[in-house]
Design a protein around this motif. Sequence first.
Motif, PDB file in Angstrom:
ATOM      1  N   ALA A  11       0.695  -1.254   0.010  1.00  0.00           N
ATOM      2  CA  ALA A  11      -0.428   0.525   0.489  1.00  0.00           C
ATOM      3  C   ALA A  11       0.484   1.486   0.017  1.00  0.00           C
ATOM      4  CB  ALA A  11      -1.205   0.094   1.415  1.00  0.00           C
ATOM      5  N   LEU A  16      -0.922   1.418  -4.372  1.00  0.00           N
ATOM      6  CA  LEU A  16      -2.099   2.567  -4.431  1.00  0.00           C
ATOM      7  C   LEU A  16      -2.422   2.774  -5.973  1.00  0.00           C
ATOM      8  CD1 LEU A  16      -1.881   4.434  -1.331  1.00  0.00           C
ATOM      9  CD2 LEU A  16      -2.937   2.098  -0.988  1.00  0.00           C
ATOM     10  N   TYR A  33      -2.306  -4.500   2.877  1.00  0.00           N
ATOM     11  CA  TYR A  33      -1.972  -3.598   3.545  1.00  0.00           C
ATOM     12  C   TYR A  33      -0.482  -4.244   4.794  1.00  0.00           C
ATOM     13  CZ  TYR A  33      -4.527  -3.200   7.154  1.00  0.00           C
ATOM     14  OH  TYR A  33      -6.201  -3.460   8.108  1.00  0.00           O
ATOM     15  N   PRO A  38      -5.609   1.333   4.275  1.00  0.00           N
ATOM     16  CA  PRO A  38      -5.813   2.554   4.145  1.00  0.00           C
ATOM     17  C   PRO A  38      -7.457   3.100   3.891  1.00  0.00           C
ATOM     18  CG  PRO A  38      -5.573   0.780   2.460  1.00  0.00           C
ATOM     19  CD  PRO A  38      -4.814   0.852   3.971  1.00  0.00           C
ATOM     20  N   ILE A  42     -10.091   4.851  -1.396  1.00  0.00           N
ATOM     21  CA  ILE A  42      -8.161   5.968  -1.730  1.00  0.00           C
ATOM     22  C   ILE A  42      -8.362   7.095  -2.351  1.00  0.00           C
ATOM     23  CG2 ILE A  42      -5.890   5.450  -3.408  1.00  0.00           C
ATOM     24  CD1 ILE A  42      -6.709   2.122  -2.339  1.00  0.00           C
ATOM     25  N   SER A  65      -9.375  -3.981   1.064  1.00  0.00           N
ATOM     26  CA  SER A  65      -8.102  -4.247   1.512  1.00  0.00           C
ATOM     27  C   SER A  65      -8.143  -4.800   2.918  1.00  0.00           C
ATOM     28  CB  SER A  65      -7.706  -2.075   2.242  1.00  0.00           C
ATOM     29  OG  SER A  65      -8.215  -1.839   3.448  1.00  0.00           O
ATOM     30  N   LYS A 143       3.282   9.451  -2.457  1.00  0.00           N
ATOM     31  CA  LYS A 143       1.667   9.484  -1.497  1.00  0.00           C
ATOM     32  C   LYS A 143       1.874  10.487  -0.555  1.00  0.00           C
ATOM     33  CE  LYS A 143       0.861   5.980   1.953  1.00  0.00           C
ATOM     34  NZ  LYS A 143       1.045   4.545   2.183  1.00  0.00           N
ATOM     35  N   ASN A 147      -3.802   7.056   2.763  1.00  0.00           N
ATOM     36  CA  ASN A 147      -5.040   6.366   1.440  1.00  0.00           C
ATOM     37  C   ASN A 147      -4.985   8.021   0.354  1.00  0.00           C
ATOM     38  OD1 ASN A 147      -6.142   8.664   2.582  1.00  0.00           O
ATOM     39  ND2 ASN A 147      -8.123   7.647   3.538  1.00  0.00           N
TER      40      ASN A 147
END
Length: 320
Positions: A11, A16, A33, A38, A42, A65, A143, A147
């Motif tokens: 993740a 993602l 994950y 997350p 997302i 997830s 990232k 999420n």
Amino acid sequence: MNNTPWLVIGAGAIGLFWACKLQTLGHKVHLVYRSENPGKKITLESFTDESGNQQSTISKHKIKSFTAQELTERESTEKYDKVMICTKSFDLKDAYLQVASQITEDADIACLCNGIGAQEELQHALLETQTLWAGTTSEGILKVDINHIKHTGLGDTYFGQWIETTPAKTFPLDNLTVTNIHQRVIEKLAVNAIINPITALFNIHNGDILNEEYKSLLAASFIELASVFSHPKFSYIEQSKHLTSNNIKNRINTIAQLTRLNRSSMYEDLKLQRQTENNFISGFLLKNSPIELPIQQLLHDGIAFPEHREENKKKLLSIT
């Protein structure tokens, strides 16, 4: 919509992103994950469309997830025949082994990781009836939360069989199959072996590597890498001999400009005091090169040994 879900493991930014991309392509997706859940949705923030034009969009993706333990303990007879592992190189094999009981005996298993070495480790862990697809990507992904990811730059992604078969197979996503994946992995290694450790050691964005103060270091690095990639005793010589100094220079310049505002994964790892993929990038070159690589040695040691970092940085900047 395809009925059999893809299992995406990892993740981080790439995991993602591919979970969202697969869903956009009409696939069901389940995400594994490790430490940060997350949640149910997302957020994918894109700054370019599929043609590379500037266009800001935000999309929400509802994806199931699980932790690896939750996945293996589920009361379900469903097993996965399409898997994409998006972990760090050093986690690749263990990530597969943690969920291996939930993967079919004839599954297509893809991996997206930096460097070389982890793919071979994973191949040895797979069943003979499973197919390993090694991948490379130049997508720019950041990232920003557990999420929330930003797609900052359009890139290419390719997958190829790590061990070729006759007849050759086709990757289960359209237009991503290549027959020269080892060459592409080596080309990505050449870029990562320069951009990643330099940006991490000097705490700079990718584009800053082209600044005047790093000009001599880059020039010497191009020559050094070209010398090993063209060496007849290098184990990947057939896939690397086209990587001349000028070829590597052009690749670095292009990637650095396209991702100028991005921070390399090694930069992020070093900043957050996490384990890096150093051993699969510079470490792979040092282990497999038939000649001495003094610059790669300084870059490797600068990452690996914090107590010598400042000293090694000074040596790198004094290279002419």
